[in-house]
Motif scaffolding. Structure first.
Motif, PDB file in Angstrom:
ATOM      1  N   ALA A  21      -3.890   7.370  -6.123  1.00 54.10           N
ATOM      2  CA  ALA A  21      -3.564   8.580  -5.370  1.00 54.10           C
ATOM      3  C   ALA A  21      -4.644   8.859  -4.317  1.00 54.10           C
ATOM      4  CB  ALA A  21      -3.407   9.774  -6.302  1.00 54.10           C
ATOM      5  N   LYS A  22      -5.891   8.725  -4.693  1.00 56.94           N
ATOM      6  CA  LYS A  22      -6.996   8.970  -3.757  1.00 56.94           C
ATOM      7  C   LYS A  22      -6.992   7.920  -2.642  1.00 56.94           C
ATOM      8  CE  LYS A  22     -11.521  10.266  -2.796  1.00 56.94           C
ATOM      9  NZ  LYS A  22     -11.508   9.738  -1.439  1.00 56.94           N
ATOM     10  N   GLN A  23      -6.789   6.656  -2.994  1.00 55.31           N
ATOM     11  CA  GLN A  23      -6.769   5.618  -1.963  1.00 55.31           C
ATOM     12  C   GLN A  23      -5.616   5.849  -0.993  1.00 55.31           C
ATOM     13  OE1 GLN A  23      -7.685   1.564  -2.799  1.00 55.31           O
ATOM     14  NE2 GLN A  23      -6.181   0.813  -1.335  1.00 55.31           N
ATOM     15  N   PHE A  24      -4.456   6.209  -1.506  1.00 55.67           N
ATOM     16  CA  PHE A  24      -3.331   6.471  -0.610  1.00 55.67           C
ATOM     17  C   PHE A  24      -3.611   7.686   0.274  1.00 55.67           C
ATOM     18  CE2 PHE A  24      -0.581   4.076  -3.752  1.00 55.67           C
ATOM     19  CZ  PHE A  24      -0.432   2.968  -2.931  1.00 55.67           C
ATOM     20  N   TYR A  25      -4.271   8.687  -0.281  1.00 52.79           N
ATOM     21  CA  TYR A  25      -4.616   9.836   0.557  1.00 52.79           C
ATOM     22  C   TYR A  25      -5.635   9.420   1.626  1.00 52.79           C
ATOM     23  CZ  TYR A  25      -5.887  14.123   2.585  1.00 52.79           C
ATOM     24  OH  TYR A  25      -6.106  15.081   3.543  1.00 52.79           O
ATOM     25  N   ASP A  26      -6.592   8.578   1.260  1.00 58.63           N
ATOM     26  CA  ASP A  26      -7.567   8.101   2.246  1.00 58.63           C
ATOM     27  C   ASP A  26      -6.868   7.344   3.372  1.00 58.63           C
ATOM     28  OD1 ASP A  26      -9.635   9.315   0.904  1.00 58.63           O
ATOM     29  OD2 ASP A  26     -10.391   7.468  -0.005  1.00 58.63           O
ATOM     30  N   TYR A  27      -5.841   6.571   3.019  1.00 65.13           N
ATOM     31  CA  TYR A  27      -5.033   5.907   4.042  1.00 65.13           C
ATOM     32  C   TYR A  27      -4.386   6.949   4.955  1.00 65.13           C
ATOM     33  CZ  TYR A  27      -0.581   4.605   6.029  1.00 65.13           C
ATOM     34  OH  TYR A  27       0.479   4.501   6.870  1.00 65.13           O
ATOM     35  N   HIS A  28      -3.799   7.971   4.361  1.00 64.81           N
ATOM     36  CA  HIS A  28      -3.143   9.048   5.115  1.00 64.81           C
ATOM     37  C   HIS A  28      -4.133   9.682   6.105  1.00 64.81           C
ATOM     38  CE1 HIS A  28      -0.471  12.508   5.733  1.00 64.81           C
ATOM     39  NE2 HIS A  28      -1.384  13.324   5.277  1.00 64.81           N
ATOM     40  N   SER A  29      -5.329   9.973   5.668  1.00 63.11           N
ATOM     41  CA  SER A  29      -6.353  10.553   6.545  1.00 63.11           C
ATOM     42  C   SER A  29      -6.727   9.587   7.660  1.00 63.11           C
ATOM     43  CB  SER A  29      -7.610  10.912   5.746  1.00 63.11           C
ATOM     44  OG  SER A  29      -7.342  11.948   4.858  1.00 63.11           O
ATOM     45  N   ARG A  75      -6.361   8.066  13.380  1.00 63.40           N
ATOM     46  CA  ARG A  75      -6.002   7.085  14.415  1.00 63.40           C
ATOM     47  C   ARG A  75      -5.052   7.708  15.432  1.00 63.40           C
ATOM     48  NH1 ARG A  75      -6.831   1.229  14.002  1.00 63.40           N
ATOM     49  NH2 ARG A  75      -5.180   1.300  15.544  1.00 63.40           N
ATOM     50  N   ILE A  76      -4.058   8.420  14.949  1.00 66.24           N
ATOM     51  CA  ILE A  76      -3.102   9.086  15.852  1.00 66.24           C
ATOM     52  C   ILE A  76      -3.825  10.145  16.692  1.00 66.24           C
ATOM     53  CG2 ILE A  76      -1.178  10.752  15.880  1.00 66.24           C
ATOM     54  CD1 ILE A  76      -0.056   8.041  15.452  1.00 66.24           C
ATOM     55  N   LEU A  77      -4.622  10.983  16.043  1.00 66.54           N
ATOM     56  CA  LEU A  77      -5.318  12.056  16.764  1.00 66.54           C
ATOM     57  C   LEU A  77      -6.278  11.493  17.806  1.00 66.54           C
ATOM     58  CD1 LEU A  77      -5.953  14.391  13.721  1.00 66.54           C
ATOM     59  CD2 LEU A  77      -4.430  14.886  15.655  1.00 66.54           C
ATOM     60  N   ASN A  78      -7.035  10.462  17.440  1.00 65.45           N
ATOM     61  CA  ASN A  78      -7.964   9.844  18.397  1.00 65.45           C
ATOM     62  C   ASN A  78      -7.216   9.220  19.566  1.00 65.45           C
ATOM     63  OD1 ASN A  78     -10.186  10.602  16.884  1.00 65.45           O
ATOM     64  ND2 ASN A  78     -10.337   8.646  15.821  1.00 65.45           N
ATOM     65  N   HIS A  79      -6.093   8.597  19.269  1.00 63.03           N
ATOM     66  CA  HIS A  79      -5.291   7.984  20.332  1.00 63.03           C
ATOM     67  C   HIS A  79      -4.775   9.055  21.295  1.00 63.03           C
ATOM     68  CE1 HIS A  79      -2.778   5.125  22.367  1.00 63.03           C
ATOM     69  NE2 HIS A  79      -1.677   5.770  22.026  1.00 63.03           N
ATOM     70  N   ILE A  80      -4.257  10.125  20.765  1.00 61.10           N
ATOM     71  CA  ILE A  80      -3.735  11.203  21.612  1.00 61.10           C
ATOM     72  C   ILE A  80      -4.856  11.800  22.457  1.00 61.10           C
ATOM     73  CG2 ILE A  80      -2.739  13.541  21.557  1.00 61.10           C
ATOM     74  CD1 ILE A  80      -1.103  12.473  19.105  1.00 61.10           C
ATOM     75  N   GLU A  81      -6.038  11.903  21.867  1.00 60.73           N
ATOM     76  CA  GLU A  81      -7.191  12.433  22.593  1.00 60.73           C
ATOM     77  C   GLU A  81      -7.565  11.540  23.787  1.00 60.73           C
ATOM     78  OE1 GLU A  81     -11.396  13.027  20.826  1.00 60.73           O
ATOM     79  OE2 GLU A  81     -10.190  14.745  20.184  1.00 60.73           O
ATOM     80  N   SER A  82      -7.273  10.249  23.684  1.00 58.04           N
ATOM     81  CA  SER A  82      -7.612   9.318  24.763  1.00 58.04           C
ATOM     82  C   SER A  82      -6.596   9.348  25.911  1.00 58.04           C
ATOM     83  CB  SER A  82      -7.714   7.891  24.210  1.00 58.04           C
ATOM     84  OG  SER A  82      -6.421   7.360  23.945  1.00 58.04           O
ATOM     85  N   LYS A 136     -10.583  -1.527   6.058  1.00 59.73           N
ATOM     86  CA  LYS A 136     -11.441  -1.211   4.917  1.00 59.73           C
ATOM     87  C   LYS A 136     -12.173  -2.461   4.431  1.00 59.73           C
ATOM     88  CE  LYS A 136     -11.065   0.901   0.439  1.00 59.73           C
ATOM     89  NZ  LYS A 136     -10.239   1.434  -0.587  1.00 59.73           N
ATOM     90  N   LYS A 137     -11.462  -3.587   4.374  1.00 60.64           N
ATOM     91  CA  LYS A 137     -12.044  -4.856   3.947  1.00 60.64           C
ATOM     92  C   LYS A 137     -13.154  -5.288   4.907  1.00 60.64           C
ATOM     93  CE  LYS A 137     -10.807  -9.664   3.738  1.00 60.64           C
ATOM     94  NZ  LYS A 137     -10.410 -10.382   4.923  1.00 60.64           N
ATOM     95  N   GLU A 138     -12.882  -5.148   6.217  1.00 56.38           N
ATOM     96  CA  GLU A 138     -13.865  -5.538   7.233  1.00 56.38           C
ATOM     97  C   GLU A 138     -15.105  -4.655   7.193  1.00 56.38           C
ATOM     98  OE1 GLU A 138     -11.663  -5.473  10.876  1.00 56.38           O
ATOM     99  OE2 GLU A 138     -10.363  -7.116  10.216  1.00 56.38           O
ATOM    100  N   SER A 139     -14.935  -3.381   6.874  1.00 57.36           N
ATOM    101  CA  SER A 139     -16.091  -2.480   6.848  1.00 57.36           C
ATOM    102  C   SER A 139     -16.994  -2.740   5.641  1.00 57.36           C
ATOM    103  CB  SER A 139     -15.643  -1.027   6.872  1.00 57.36           C
ATOM    104  OG  SER A 139     -15.030  -0.667   5.658  1.00 57.36           O
ATOM    105  N   TYR A 168      -0.128   0.811   6.522  1.00 62.29           N
ATOM    106  CA  TYR A 168      -1.075   0.741   5.397  1.00 62.29           C
ATOM    107  C   TYR A 168      -1.874  -0.559   5.407  1.00 62.29           C
ATOM    108  CZ  TYR A 168      -2.752   0.927   0.550  1.00 62.29           C
ATOM    109  OH  TYR A 168      -3.530   0.939  -0.577  1.00 62.29           O
ATOM    110  N   VAL A 169      -1.224  -1.660   5.752  1.00 62.44           N
ATOM    111  CA  VAL A 169      -1.925  -2.949   5.738  1.00 62.44           C
ATOM    112  C   VAL A 169      -3.082  -2.962   6.735  1.00 62.44           C
ATOM    113  CG1 VAL A 169      -0.452  -4.181   7.402  1.00 62.44           C
ATOM    114  CG2 VAL A 169      -1.564  -5.436   5.535  1.00 62.44           C
ATOM    115  N   TYR A 170      -2.959  -2.267   7.874  1.00 61.26           N
ATOM    116  CA  TYR A 170      -4.067  -2.190   8.833  1.00 61.26           C
ATOM    117  C   TYR A 170      -5.237  -1.415   8.245  1.00 61.26           C
ATOM    118  CZ  TYR A 170      -0.817  -4.041  12.265  1.00 61.26           C
ATOM    119  OH  TYR A 170       0.081  -4.825  12.931  1.00 61.26           O
ATOM    120  N   TYR A 171      -4.928  -0.384   7.507  1.00 60.81           N
ATOM    121  CA  TYR A 171      -5.965   0.370   6.790  1.00 60.81           C
ATOM    122  C   TYR A 171      -6.710  -0.557   5.828  1.00 60.81           C
ATOM    123  CZ  TYR A 171      -7.706   3.231   2.885  1.00 60.81           C
ATOM    124  OH  TYR A 171      -8.462   3.765   1.869  1.00 60.81           O
TER     125      TYR A 171
END
Length: 169
Positions: A4-12, A17-24, A164-167, A157-160
Motif C-alpha cells: 500500500a505504501k509503495q503504491f502510494y509512493d508511486y501515486h505521489s 511528474r505531471i505537476l512538474n511537466h505542467i509547470e514547464s 526507483k531502481k536507478e536511484s 508504474y513501470v517507469y516509477y
C-alpha cells in the motif's frame, strides 16, 4: 515497505511528474478550457486533491459529514496552480503520517455512506482505489495536454519502478 505504501509512493511520484511537466509549459496551459471530462487541467488536478483528501480523512476515521464539512477548504485553490501544488505536497505529508501510524493494512475497516450504504474493505483496498483514481485522471490530463498541443509525460508504474531502481544505484 508495505505494498500500500509503495503504491502510494508511486501515486505521489506520478503526480509530481505531471505537476512538474505542467509547470514547464506556458502558464495558461493549466487554465485553458477544453472539451473533456473537466473544463481545464487545473480543474482535474483540484478534483484529484479533493478525492485524495476525502479518502485520507475517511481512512483516518472521519465521518461522512465531517469530510463533507471540511472539503470546502479546496475552493480557494480554484484556478491557482501554486495553491494546488501546495495541496498535493500537504496531502503527501499527511498520507505519510497516516502510513507511519498504521500497523496492519489488511485490517478490515467499515465505512458508512448515506447513499451507498456500508462498505467493508481494507486500508490497502482504499489506497489502491486512491491510486487507481489518480491514474485515471492523470490520463485525462495527458489527453487534455495533447488537445492543447503539448506532449504528456510518462507516469506508468513501470517507469516509477525503473527510476526507483536507478536511484538505488
Amino acid at each position: 515497505m508495505t505494498d500500500a505504501k509503495q503504491f502510494y509512493d508511486y501515486h505521489s511520484w506520478a503526480n509530481k511528474r505531471i505537476l512538474n511537466h505542467i509547470e514547464s509549459l506556458p502558464e495558461e496551459t493549466a487554465y485553458q478550457e477544453v472539451q473533456s471530462v473537466f473544463p481545464s487541467i487545473s480543474d482535474v488536478l483540484l478534483h484529484m486533491c479533493r478525492a485524495d483528501y476525502i479518502w485520507l480523512k475517511t481512512l483516518s476515521g472521519a465521518t461522512y459529514q465531517e469530510v463533507i464539512d471540511s472539503v470546502g477548504k479546496f475552493e480557494a485553490a480554484h484556478r491557482d496552480m501554486a495553491v494546488i501544488n501546495g495541496h498535493f505536497s500537504e496531502l503527501e505529508a499527511q498520507y505519510h503520517d497516516f502510513f507511519s501510524r498504521q500497523t496492519d493494512f489488511e485490517q478490515q475497516v467499515l465505512f458508512q455512506h448515506p447513499t451507498h450504504g456500508t462498505l467493508v474493505t481494507t486500508y490497502t483496498g482504499v489506497i489502491l482505489h486512491v491510486i487507481n483514481h489518480g491514474t485515471y485522471h492523470r490520463g485525462n490530463v495527458t489527453a487534455m495536454l495533447r488537445q492543447l498541443g503539448h506532449p504528456g509525460v510518462p507516469t506508468d508504474y513501470v517507469y516509477y519502478l525503473y527510476e526507483k531502481k536507478e536511484s538505488k544505484g
